[in-house]
Design a protein around this motif. Structure first.
Motif, PDB file in Angstrom:
ATOM      1  N   THR A 308      87.250 -49.039  26.994  1.00 26.87           N
ATOM      2  CA  THR A 308      85.868 -49.484  26.825  1.00 26.87           C
ATOM      3  C   THR A 308      85.233 -48.836  25.609  1.00 26.87           C
ATOM      4  OG1 THR A 308      85.666 -49.782  29.218  1.00 26.87           O
ATOM      5  CG2 THR A 308      83.623 -49.642  27.950  1.00 26.87           C
ATOM      6  N   ARG A 311      86.383 -50.416  22.354  1.00 25.59           N
ATOM      7  CA  ARG A 311      85.693 -51.686  22.080  1.00 25.59           C
ATOM      8  C   ARG A 311      84.260 -51.441  21.616  1.00 25.59           C
ATOM      9  NH1 ARG A 311      88.190 -56.275  23.694  1.00 25.59           N
ATOM     10  NH2 ARG A 311      90.088 -56.056  24.955  1.00 25.59           N
ATOM     11  N   LEU A 312      83.599 -50.459  22.209  1.00 23.62           N
ATOM     12  CA  LEU A 312      82.214 -50.169  21.824  1.00 23.62           C
ATOM     13  C   LEU A 312      82.125 -49.644  20.399  1.00 23.62           C
ATOM     14  CD1 LEU A 312      80.779 -48.537  25.079  1.00 23.62           C
ATOM     15  CD2 LEU A 312      80.288 -50.811  24.165  1.00 23.62           C
ATOM     16  N   ARG A 313      83.178 -48.941  19.958  1.00 21.58           N
ATOM     17  CA  ARG A 313      83.158 -48.402  18.596  1.00 21.58           C
ATOM     18  C   ARG A 313      83.161 -49.502  17.539  1.00 21.58           C
ATOM     19  NH1 ARG A 313      86.457 -44.162  20.892  1.00 21.58           N
ATOM     20  NH2 ARG A 313      85.395 -42.155  20.644  1.00 21.58           N
ATOM     21  N   SER A 314      83.602 -50.683  17.892  1.00 21.76           N
ATOM     22  CA  SER A 314      83.597 -51.797  16.940  1.00 21.76           C
ATOM     23  C   SER A 314      82.414 -52.734  17.161  1.00 21.76           C
ATOM     24  CB  SER A 314      84.909 -52.592  17.071  1.00 21.76           C
ATOM     25  OG  SER A 314      85.064 -53.090  18.388  1.00 21.76           O
ATOM     26  N   SER A 315      81.436 -52.287  17.937  1.00 21.63           N
ATOM     27  CA  SER A 315      80.248 -53.095  18.201  1.00 21.63           C
ATOM     28  C   SER A 315      79.005 -52.387  17.678  1.00 21.63           C
ATOM     29  CB  SER A 315      80.105 -53.359  19.706  1.00 21.63           C
ATOM     30  OG  SER A 315      79.796 -52.147  20.399  1.00 21.63           O
ATOM     31  N   TRP A 316      77.850 -53.020  17.864  1.00 20.21           N
ATOM     32  CA  TRP A 316      76.596 -52.434  17.400  1.00 20.21           C
ATOM     33  C   TRP A 316      76.234 -51.166  18.154  1.00 20.21           C
ATOM     34  CZ3 TRP A 316      73.155 -51.819  21.309  1.00 20.21           C
ATOM     35  CH2 TRP A 316      73.334 -52.611  22.446  1.00 20.21           C
ATOM     36  N   ALA A 317      76.865 -50.926  19.308  1.00 20.25           N
ATOM     37  CA  ALA A 317      76.528 -49.753  20.120  1.00 20.25           C
ATOM     38  C   ALA A 317      76.814 -48.456  19.393  1.00 20.25           C
ATOM     39  CB  ALA A 317      77.292 -49.797  21.439  1.00 20.25           C
ATOM     40  N   ARG A 318      77.752 -48.449  18.441  1.00 22.61           N
ATOM     41  CA  ARG A 318      78.100 -47.215  17.746  1.00 22.61           C
ATOM     42  C   ARG A 318      76.944 -46.691  16.891  1.00 22.61           C
ATOM     43  NH1 ARG A 318      80.319 -51.230  14.509  1.00 22.61           N
ATOM     44  NH2 ARG A 318      79.993 -50.998  12.246  1.00 22.61           N
TER      45      ARG A 318
END
Length: 503
Positions: A308, A311-318
């Motif tokens: 998880t 996947r978050l590291r490649s999204s806006w969440a980072r």
């Protein structure tokens, strides 16, 4: 005068985090068997060259820097500039010359290459922009994305430390101090330019541990620090600190606020209950701590859900969440869990249980619907489902948390503790003891379902907290186990990083 004024205190400096990224990368060329490795380089040259010439873009593949091609191209250009040439292709003889320079183990040779890589205009000086390029290049070679994102801030910090006069550039001897991380620039500050005749002796001094180093003249303790302080410098460091830590700050603030709100809500709820008249403030305190425990037992699983997080590291969440600090947050939550256990179990065992047992028949009558017609004894409270599951959970978590402590986790097996306790030290003990937490979570579900003073199903909220994180973590572990059977990993090299005697 500039060298006297230019002093570093890296134990207090915010630049020390930037310095960690400034290391000369030479995995493929750092061996003392550089001559023997040349045979492999020569074979790759024959495979990659066209008409006897190796292209600039293939230089990294040829010397073995497959994962650091950008860094390898930077080395290629730096070595070409030494020849006063703008090369796009090299012959085998030129590659041999490049290889000998790269594989030179002396610090002065490596430092000169590093300086040449940054000094792209060959003026003998490094500006802030070139320092930033150096950080980005080193971060790219080391796959340090976080350092790469903050290269501008780190470059400003480094220039503030190494350029106290604000000239806008640093020289080779200052880069030397930066990479050696010396407290004073005068230590090993002799220039390493081509015209210096003392470079070899200087390198030998480093190899001897500086045994012949002459003491440098230093200012009075504390005086240099006050002389270097200025409102502009302090404001700049505060701004950089805010830019670095604002993600951590808001996540921690939200977490603390959530715990405080849950504790206050549950405390107020049991403060108004009939049991408060018998058990006093011990009861709402224990229940408030239990509510924070439910939250933290759910949150502590999220930082270790690696798929998880990837996947978050490649999204806006980072951009909003400090995903690289997930293990640190995991440890902070674990400490909060330990504190919550002490508060919850301590109040139950040492306060409200004794008050319940010692209550008069009139005081106990309103609670008969929860505990039975007869007042419970201390033994009956601990031997029931809630008591047994609670005690077992505390024991298992104590074992798991203790073996996860850094001294035990990183201790070499059977060396720190006397036999048979020595088998409890080491990473394997930490790893397998952490799997006991699966049992803890199952017991927590049972414990939360049979808790005292609750009659309706929707008041048993433990499963509501941990159901999704627990299912996510179990699903990820299952997926990783299936993947491990589908793909084979080949061990190419084993190296002992910390404890030589364990290999």
């Amino acid at each position: 005068r500039r060298r006297v004024q230019a002093r570093l205190d890296r134990s207090l400096s915010g630049a020390r985090r930037a310095l960690k990224g400034l290391r000369f990368i030479s995995r493929a060329t750092g061996s003392t068997e550089a001559t023997a490795l040349w045979g492999a380089v020569e074979e790759r040259f024959d495979a990659l060259s066209r008409d006897g010439l190796l292209a600039r873009d293939d230089f990294g593949d040829c010397i073995g820097m497959v994962d650091s091609k950008e860094f390898a191209v930077g080395i290629f250009d730096a070595l070409a500039r030494r020849r006063r040439q703008n090369l796009q292709r090299v012959t085998k003889e030129e590659l041999r010359d490049f290889w000998l320079q790269i594989s030179d183990q002396s610090f002065d040779a490596r430092l000169q290459i590093f300086f040449d890589m940054v000094d792209t205009n060959v003026d003998g000086r490094i500006t802030r922009e070139e320092v930033q390029e150096l950080i980005v290049l080193s971060a790219s070679a080391n796959k340090l994305s976080k350092l790469k994102e903050q290269a501008e801030e780190y470059a400003l910090l480094i220039m503030e430390e190494l350029d106290p006069e604000g000239l806008g550039y640093i020289e080779l001897w200052q880069l030397e101090a930066l990479l050696l991380q010396r407290d004073a620039y005068m230590s090993y500050s002799r220039p390493l330019s081509s015209g210096s005749g003392s470079a070899a002796q200087w390198s030998q001094d480093i190899g001897d541990g500086g045994a012949q180093e002459k003491p440098a003249t230093t200012a009075a303790p504390g005086r240099g620090r006050w002389q270097r302080w200025s409102p502009r410098r302090a404001a700049g460091r505060a701004r950089v600190a805010a830019e670095e830590n604002w993600r951590r700050a808001w996540v921690l603030a939200l977490w603390v606020a959530a715990m405080a709100a849950l504790f206050a809500w549950r405390f107020a709820q049991y403060r108004r209950s009939v049991a408060f008249e018998v058990m006093g403030y011990c009861l709402p305190t224990a229940k408030g701590a239990a509510e924070t425990l439910k939250l933290n037992m759910a949150l502590v699983l999220l930082p270790v859900c690696r798929i998880t997080l990837t996947r978050l590291r490649s999204s806006w969440a980072r951009f909003l969440v400090p995903l690289d600090d997930c293990i640190a947050f995991h440890k902070v939550i674990a400490m909060a869990i330990a504190a919550g256990i002490c508060l919850h179990a301590g109040n139950h065992l040492a306060c409200d249980f004794p008050r319940l047992i010692a209550s008069s028949p009139g005081e106990y009558r309103p609670l008969a619907g929860f505990f039975g017609e007869e007042r419970p004894t201390y033994r009956s409270l601990l031997s029931g489902v809630v008591g047994v599951t609670g005690v077992v959970m505390v024991v298992l978590m104590a074992v798991s948390f203790t073996l996860a402590a850094r001294p035990l986790r990183r201790a070499p097996t059977r060396t720190r503790l006397p036999s048979p306790l020595g088998h409890l030290a080491g990473f394997n003990a930490f790893w397998y003891s952490h799997h006991l937490l699966v049992v803890v979570y199952l017991l927590l579900l049972v414990h939360g379902w049979f808790i005292f003073l609750v009659t309706k199903w929707y008041q048993r909220t433990t499963w509501m907290y941990i159901a999704v994180p627990f299912a996510l973590h179990v699903g990820e572990r299952t997926l990783r186990a299936l993947r491990s059977k589908a793909y084979a990993a080949k061990i190419l090299k084993v190296r002992c990083a910390f404890y030589q005697e364990t290999c």
